[in-house]
Write a protein that holds these residues in place. Structure first.
Motif, PDB file in Angstrom:
ATOM      1  N   ARG A 109       0.832  -1.220   0.000  1.00 33.14           N
ATOM      2  CA  ARG A 109       0.000   0.000   0.000  1.00 33.14           C
ATOM      3  C   ARG A 109       0.857   1.257   0.000  1.00 33.14           C
ATOM      4  N   GLU A 110       1.932   1.266   0.773  1.00 30.41           N
ATOM      5  CA  GLU A 110       2.798   2.439   0.819  1.00 30.41           C
ATOM      6  C   GLU A 110       3.521   2.634  -0.503  1.00 30.41           C
ATOM      7  N   ALA A 113       1.059   3.812  -3.227  1.00 30.68           N
ATOM      8  CA  ALA A 113       0.646   5.195  -2.982  1.00 30.68           C
ATOM      9  C   ALA A 113       1.780   6.166  -3.273  1.00 30.68           C
ATOM     10  N   ALA A 114       3.021   5.735  -3.043  1.00 34.40           N
ATOM     11  CA  ALA A 114       4.159   6.607  -3.324  1.00 34.40           C
ATOM     12  C   ALA A 114       4.293   6.900  -4.815  1.00 34.40           C
ATOM     13  N   GLY A 116       1.630   7.260  -6.704  1.00 34.29           N
ATOM     14  CA  GLY A 116       0.379   7.897  -7.094  1.00 34.29           C
ATOM     15  C   GLY A 116      -0.756   6.937  -7.356  1.00 34.29           C
ATOM     16  N   THR A 118      -3.176   5.511  -5.719  1.00 35.87           N
ATOM     17  CA  THR A 118      -3.922   5.488  -4.465  1.00 35.87           C
ATOM     18  C   THR A 118      -5.222   4.698  -4.556  1.00 35.87           C
ATOM     19  N   LEU A 166      -1.689   4.347   3.039  1.00 33.35           N
ATOM     20  CA  LEU A 166      -2.104   5.390   2.105  1.00 33.35           C
ATOM     21  C   LEU A 166      -1.642   6.765   2.568  1.00 33.35           C
ATOM     22  N   GLU A 170       1.341   8.389   0.152  1.00 34.74           N
ATOM     23  CA  GLU A 170       1.018   9.396  -0.846  1.00 34.74           C
ATOM     24  C   GLU A 170       1.784  10.697  -0.631  1.00 34.74           C
ATOM     25  N   ASP A 171       2.333  10.909   0.581  1.00 39.15           N
ATOM     26  CA  ASP A 171       3.136  12.110   0.823  1.00 39.15           C
ATOM     27  C   ASP A 171       4.453  12.083   0.044  1.00 39.15           C
ATOM     28  N   PHE A 173       4.582  11.068  -3.123  1.00 44.01           N
ATOM     29  CA  PHE A 173       4.253  11.351  -4.524  1.00 44.01           C
ATOM     30  C   PHE A 173       4.318  12.855  -4.765  1.00 44.01           C
ATOM     31  N   PHE A 176       1.168  14.969  -5.400  1.00 46.31           N
ATOM     32  CA  PHE A 176       0.083  14.856  -4.427  1.00 46.31           C
ATOM     33  C   PHE A 176      -0.443  16.249  -4.094  1.00 46.31           C
TER      34      PHE A 176
END
Length: 229
Positions: A109-110, A113-114, A116, A118, A166, A170-171, A173, A176
């Motif tokens: 998941r990490e 999300a990294a 993009g 998500t 998540l 996402e931080d 990316f 974001f």
């Protein structure tokens, strides 16, 4: 000196939303009531208010289909035994535990999300139909007498794992929305910051979040073992 008077009465719409959700009223009725209160407080003509509501409805009329179609597909899959197949599949892996399975999902998941991606995970389309049943199946293999308290704890940790992966993934990316927002605010204060540097500084935080939550999942395995004993 410019003494511009700011009309704060339109903020009554926010109070309507808070009161409506606190009273557990129908969300659509709450939103419509908040829009009407905001429009009246802003002294909008009735025709303009109705036109604004109609235009907003036309722009978002496809949103329910975007939300309902995936839920319908997941519902059909669950009806045809998706959860049972997921539990049976994880039961074949003897070395799998609830904590180890969730740690693997946290890493996936990490990482996604990294980059993009998500929408790959999520509570309705991944945690409920797949991750939580597989985590429960891993617990049932080792502890046949799994109680409902243990099941609820596993489901809660599965949902928390998705949230942690998540939020901190996402931080990283660079595109974001939060990073762009922070850059805009800092630029307004006279500080020019490169979004790429901001995203790179999110990596240590994501690593710390992964280690801390993995430790929590390791403790979950120990808690399940003590509860089953």
């Amino acid at each position: 000196m410019d003494h511009t008077v700011v009309n704060l009465w339109p903020l009554l719409g926010v109070a309507v939303i808070i009161a409506g959700f606190a009273l557990r009223a129908h969300p659509v009725l709450v939103v419509i009531a908040a829009c009407i209160v905001t429009g009246v407080a802003a002294a909008m003509p009735a025709g303009q208010l109705l036109a604004t509501l109609g235009a907003a409805f036309i722009k978002t009329r496809n949103l329910p289909m975007i939300l309902l179609l995936p839920l319908a597909a997941i519902g059909l899959l669950e009806r045809h035994g998706l959860k049972e197949h997921a539990q049976a599949s994880i039961a074949r892996i003897r070395s799998a535990t609830t904590g180890r399975l969730l740690i693997v999902y946290l890493a996936i998941r990490e990482l996604t999300a990294a980059f993009g991606l998500t929408s790959i995970g999520g509570h309705p389309n991944m945690v409920r139909p797949l991750v939580a049943p597989m985590a429960e199946g891993a617990a049932e293999v080792r502890y046949p007498n799994v109680t409902m308290e243990m099941r609820y704890r596993i489901r809660a940790m599965a949902a928390a794992t998705d949230n942690v992966g998540l939020f901190f993934g996402e931080d990283i990316f660079v595109a974001f929305g939060a990073i762009v927002l922070m850059q805009t605010i800092l630029r307004g204060e006279g500080l020019e910051v490169d979004p790429l540097h901001m995203a790179l500084w999110g990596i240590p935080t994501a690593i710390c979040a992964f280690v801390i939550h993995s430790w929590r999942l390791f403790r979950l395995d120990r808690h399940l073992a003590r509860s089953a004993a």
